[in-house]
Each structure stands twice: as structure tokens, then as C-alpha cells.
Design a protein around this motif. Structure first.
Motif, PDB file in Angstrom:
ATOM      1  N   PHE A   1       4.078  -4.051   4.010  1.00 45.91           N
ATOM      2  CA  PHE A   1       4.835  -2.823   3.795  1.00 45.91           C
ATOM      3  C   PHE A   1       4.157  -1.575   4.352  1.00 45.91           C
ATOM      4  O   PHE A   1       4.737  -0.503   4.325  1.00 45.91           O
ATOM      5  CB  PHE A   1       5.156  -2.641   2.317  1.00 45.91           C
ATOM      6  N   SER A   2       2.947  -1.720   4.850  1.00 49.87           N
ATOM      7  CA  SER A   2       2.321  -0.582   5.516  1.00 49.87           C
ATOM      8  C   SER A   2       2.447  -0.696   7.035  1.00 49.87           C
ATOM      9  O   SER A   2       1.808   0.058   7.763  1.00 49.87           O
ATOM     10  CB  SER A   2       0.853  -0.464   5.103  1.00 49.87           C
TER      11      SER A   2
ATOM     12  N   GLN B   1       0.959  -5.449   0.591  1.00 56.24           N
ATOM     13  CA  GLN B   1       0.621  -4.096   1.027  1.00 56.24           C
ATOM     14  C   GLN B   1       0.462  -4.041   2.540  1.00 56.24           C
ATOM     15  O   GLN B   1       0.859  -3.074   3.170  1.00 56.24           O
ATOM     16  CB  GLN B   1      -0.649  -3.612   0.337  1.00 56.24           C
ATOM     17  N   ARG B   2      -0.096  -5.083   3.126  1.00 59.15           N
ATOM     18  CA  ARG B   2      -0.265  -5.118   4.575  1.00 59.15           C
ATOM     19  C   ARG B   2       1.095  -5.123   5.271  1.00 59.15           C
ATOM     20  O   ARG B   2       1.310  -4.433   6.260  1.00 59.15           O
ATOM     21  CB  ARG B   2      -1.067  -6.353   4.982  1.00 59.15           C
TER      22      ARG B   2
ATOM     23  N   ASP C   1      -1.261  -7.502  -5.930  1.00 63.19           N
ATOM     24  CA  ASP C   1      -2.286  -7.525  -4.884  1.00 63.19           C
ATOM     25  C   ASP C   1      -2.460  -8.898  -4.250  1.00 63.19           C
ATOM     26  O   ASP C   1      -2.758  -9.015  -3.071  1.00 63.19           O
ATOM     27  CB  ASP C   1      -3.634  -7.075  -5.455  1.00 63.19           C
TER      28      ASP C   1
ATOM     29  N   ARG D   1       7.020   2.008   7.743  1.00 60.42           N
ATOM     30  CA  ARG D   1       6.631   3.362   7.335  1.00 60.42           C
ATOM     31  C   ARG D   1       7.512   4.402   8.025  1.00 60.42           C
ATOM     32  O   ARG D   1       7.895   5.399   7.436  1.00 60.42           O
ATOM     33  CB  ARG D   1       5.154   3.607   7.619  1.00 60.42           C
TER      34      ARG D   1
ATOM     35  N   PRO E   1       3.767  -0.064  10.684  1.00 56.92           N
ATOM     36  CA  PRO E   1       4.245   1.208  11.233  1.00 56.92           C
ATOM     37  C   PRO E   1       5.773   1.339  11.276  1.00 56.92           C
ATOM     38  O   PRO E   1       6.300   2.406  10.974  1.00 56.92           O
ATOM     39  CB  PRO E   1       3.653   1.231  12.645  1.00 56.92           C
TER      40      PRO E   1
ATOM     41  N   CYS F   1       5.999  -6.442  -4.827  1.00 59.61           N
ATOM     42  CA  CYS F   1       5.277  -5.686  -3.801  1.00 59.61           C
ATOM     43  C   CYS F   1       4.000  -5.061  -4.342  1.00 59.61           C
ATOM     44  O   CYS F   1       3.056  -4.820  -3.590  1.00 59.61           O
ATOM     45  CB  CYS F   1       6.166  -4.596  -3.218  1.00 59.61           C
TER      46      CYS F   1
ATOM     47  N   HIS G   1       9.976   6.994   6.177  1.00 61.42           N
ATOM     48  CA  HIS G   1       9.884   8.436   6.391  1.00 61.42           C
ATOM     49  C   HIS G   1      11.247   9.061   6.689  1.00 61.42           C
ATOM     50  O   HIS G   1      11.559  10.156   6.236  1.00 61.42           O
ATOM     51  CB  HIS G   1       8.902   8.714   7.531  1.00 61.42           C
TER      52      HIS G   1
END
Length: 135
Positions: free
Chosen positions: A76-77, A73-74, A68, A82, A79, A65, A86
Motif C-alpha cells: 500500500f505504499s 504496508q509495502r 504487520d 499513493r 507509488p 492492512c 493523493h
């Protein structure tokens, strides 16, 4: 004091070692699956080697993960991920009390204990209730 960044050679050595460990972990889990036809949660094989193998595989996943060039990253980011990140600890904390309440108060009224779908219903309801409490 800050540590210097690892050199390219050190990074490649770490990546190679992690790949070899991940292959060994997959072999261990494959052997346990072959012996039991599933991953038993309470067996010496899982206690001794299985959890370590799973930890090594998760370490490899984290390493992947962080690369690069994989565009992870796209992913796992997103919404939804995330949001789960949280609230995941809250879901974890509330899962056992919610499961106990569900098993003792809600499940007897559903009359699904012998049904094939029972584990799915239990998991969905417990997860939904735990998520609501964590929120």
C-alpha cells in the motif's frame, strides 16, 4: 486525554468479531448475487443490507492492512497507490460532471452506444478526464 492501548485479549476479540462479521457480510452479498445474478445498485436488498455488508468488508480489509505480519504496508505504499490516494477525492468530485460532459458532447461522436465495449470506453474516458482535472 489519551486512551490506553487495548490488551492482546481485546485485540483478539476484535479480530474474531470482525472475521465473523466479514463472513456474514460475504453471505449477505452472496445471497443478493444469487437472487439477482449481479449486485443491483437500486434495490431494497442493497439499500438495506448490501451497503452495510460492503462497509463491513471494507472495515475488515482496513484491519488486514494494519497487520504487520502480512507485509501489506509495502504493497500500500507503492507509488501508484499513493498517487491515487493523493488525488482520489478530486477524481471523485470531477467524475459526475466529467461523465455528463462525456455523455453529452463526446459520446455522440463516437457512435459506440450499441457496442459491447461501450461501458469500458465510457469508464476509461471518464476516469482519464476526471484524473486530469483532479491533477
Amino acid at each position: 486525554s489519551s486512551r490506553p492501548c487495548p490488551s492482546r485479549r481485546q485485540t483478539q476479540a476484535i479480530a474474531t468479531t470482525l472475521k465473523l462479521l466479514s463472513l456474514a457480510a460475504l453471505a449477505v452479498l452472496g445471497y443478493i448475487l444469487y437472487q439477482n445474478t449481479f449486485l443491483p445498485t437500486e434495490s431494497p436488498a442493497i439499500d438495506i443490507a448490501g451497503y452495510s455488508a460492503i462497509a463491513i468488508l471494507c472495515t475488515g480489509l482496513i484491519y488486514l492492512c494494519l497487520q504487520d505480519h502480512l507485509h501489506s504496508q509495502r504493497f500500500f505504499s507503492a507509488p501508484l497507490l499513493r498517487w491515487f490516494g493523493h488525488y482520489s477525492y478530486g477524481i471523485y468530485i470531477f467524475s459526475i460532471p466529467t461523465l455528463l460532459c462525456f455523455e453529452n458532447f463526446i459520446a455522440p461522436r463516437l457512435h459506440l452506444h450499441g457496442a459491447f465495449i461501450w461501458p469500458v470506453v465510457r469508464l476509461f474516458c471518464t476516469g482519464l478526464l476526471s484524473t486530469a482535472l483532479a491533477y
